[in-house]
Each structure stands twice: as structure tokens, then as C-alpha cells.
Design a protein around this motif. Structure first.
Motif, short mmCIF file in Angstrom:
data_model
loop_
_atom_site.label_atom_id
_atom_site.label_comp_id
_atom_site.label_asym_id
_atom_site.label_seq_id
_atom_site.Cartn_x
_atom_site.Cartn_y
_atom_site.Cartn_z
N ARG A 79 1.17 12.31 5.15
CA ARG A 79 0.13 13.44 5.67
C ARG A 79 0.45 14.75 5.26
NH1 ARG A 79 -4.51 11.20 6.90
NH2 ARG A 79 -4.18 9.11 6.42
N ASP A 87 0.96 -1.30 -0.02
CA ASP A 87 0.05 0.06 0.02
C ASP A 87 0.88 1.32 -0.02
OD1 ASP A 87 -2.56 -1.24 0.05
OD2 ASP A 87 -2.15 -1.73 2.22
N MET A 116 0.81 5.44 0.17
CA MET A 116 -0.33 6.49 0.51
C MET A 116 0.56 7.91 0.37
SD MET A 116 -3.33 5.22 0.73
CE MET A 116 -4.30 6.51 1.36
N LEU A 125 -15.02 13.69 6.13
CA LEU A 125 -14.22 14.80 6.64
C LEU A 125 -12.82 14.86 5.91
CD1 LEU A 125 -14.52 14.25 10.42
CD2 LEU A 125 -15.92 15.89 8.94
N ASP A 126 -12.22 13.56 5.42
CA ASP A 126 -11.06 13.67 4.62
C ASP A 126 -11.15 12.46 3.72
OD1 ASP A 126 -9.06 14.91 3.67
OD2 ASP A 126 -7.78 13.98 5.28
N VAL A 127 -10.60 12.65 2.55
CA VAL A 127 -10.07 11.53 1.70
C VAL A 127 -8.79 11.76 1.21
CG1 VAL A 127 -10.81 10.36 -0.37
CG2 VAL A 127 -12.47 11.61 0.97
N ARG A 128 -7.99 10.58 1.33
CA ARG A 128 -6.61 10.23 0.76
C ARG A 128 -6.66 9.31 -0.08
NH1 ARG A 128 -3.44 14.37 2.30
NH2 ARG A 128 -1.55 13.11 2.50
N GLN A 129 -6.12 9.52 -1.23
CA GLN A 129 -6.18 8.35 -2.33
C GLN A 129 -4.74 7.95 -2.58
OE1 GLN A 129 -8.09 8.90 -6.28
NE2 GLN A 129 -6.96 7.49 -7.15
N GLY A 130 -4.30 6.63 -2.43
CA GLY A 130 -3.02 6.24 -2.92
C GLY A 130 -3.32 5.01 -3.95
N LYS A 131 -2.17 4.04 -3.88
CA LYS A 131 -2.11 3.13 -4.77
C LYS A 131 -1.92 1.71 -3.90
CE LYS A 131 1.34 5.08 -6.56
NZ LYS A 131 2.52 5.43 -7.44
#
Lengths: 89, 89
Positions: A12, A7, A9, A35-41
Motif C-alpha cells: 500500500r 497473487d 500486489m 477512486l484507485d487502481v492497484r496493479q499486481g501479478k
């Protein structure tokens, strides 16, 4: 054979425009409590042979050198054991 | 607050050019025991309030309508509980 999951990401403190785009789209779809979204692989690697410490070290090296950019991304590696088919080594 | 993780991967029968590119690059870096690589996406969503069945259903709906393309991708949703700060609802 073993399956490894890597994973990756964004850190922060790094701006994540893809995550922000998703976050901006959610209220228009009726979801207003996010409230928040993080997009990774996510990478799934199938590696020959049984999982060993050496293989795990190799996968970590792949994650660090090819799959992520350690300046702006964090990675984590986990192993998913699959069935071992006979003894091919 | 609860954190949900949505993993989105190309379906097994769908060609995955990003994964294939990684697979092709690995031998050049000295890793020759990797049999297959699939590349997908990982989303981390922070949602207000404690995790409930309704929130999980909402996140599944987000995964299906916005975060993935169900024709070519599979998704899975999991929840990571964070500390609950007082009782805000």
C-alpha cells in the motif's frame, strides 16, 4: 494435481505507476467513479500430487523467493483443488 | 465504496513466456514438482458508491477494453465488499 494461485500486489505504501496509469486512462473512457487502481501479478501453478501442507509451504517459499519482492510487494497463496487422477504417489 | 478484482490471464492456447521463465527457474531453486506456470495480471479497483449491477457491468467493460486484450487474454471480475461509510448517494 493441484492448482495454486499466488497473487502479488505492490504494498500500500509503495507507489504503483502502472495502477496510476490505468487510473488516469479511465476518465477518458467515460469511467469517472474509480477512486484507485492497484496493479499486481497473478501466478497459477500446477503442482504434481495432492495438495499437502508441505506443498503449500513450498509454494509460499516460491512466492517469497522468486515470484515476489517482499520489500515492495505482498503476496497471498490459495489452493484450487483439481481432480486427482488415480494414485500416482 | 466497493473493491473489484479483475484477474487477467493468458488464454490456455497462447504461449506464455513469462510463465515458462518462472517454470524454468523453479528446479534451480529446488522445486521440481511444478508442472506448469501461467503468469497474468491482477487489478484491484476501488469504486465510489455501493456495488451495483451497473458498476459491475462498468468494471467488466473496463476489463474488456483497457485491462485485457480479449484476443489473447481471459479476464474474470469479482467484487470484494468494503464497509459503506454513511450514505453518500
Amino acid at each position: 494435481m493441484a492448482r495454486y494461485v499466488v497473487d502479488v500486489m505492490p504494498k500500500r505504501e509503495i507507489l504503483d505507476p502502472q495502477g496510476k496509469a490505468v487510473l488516469g486512462a479511465l476518465p477518458r473512457l467515460g469511467f469517472d467513479r474509480v477512486l484507485d487502481v492497484r496493479q499486481g501479478k497473478r501466478f497459477e501453478l500446477e503442482v504434481d500430487g495432492e495438495p499437502t501442507d508441505q506443498t503449500l509451504a513450498d509454494v509460499r517459499k516460491m512466492a517469497e523467493t522468486l515470484l515476489s519482492n517482499p520489500v515492495i510487494e505482498d503476496y497471498s497463496v490459495s489452493v484450487v483443488e483439481l481432480e486427482t487422477q488415480g494414485s500416482d504417489q
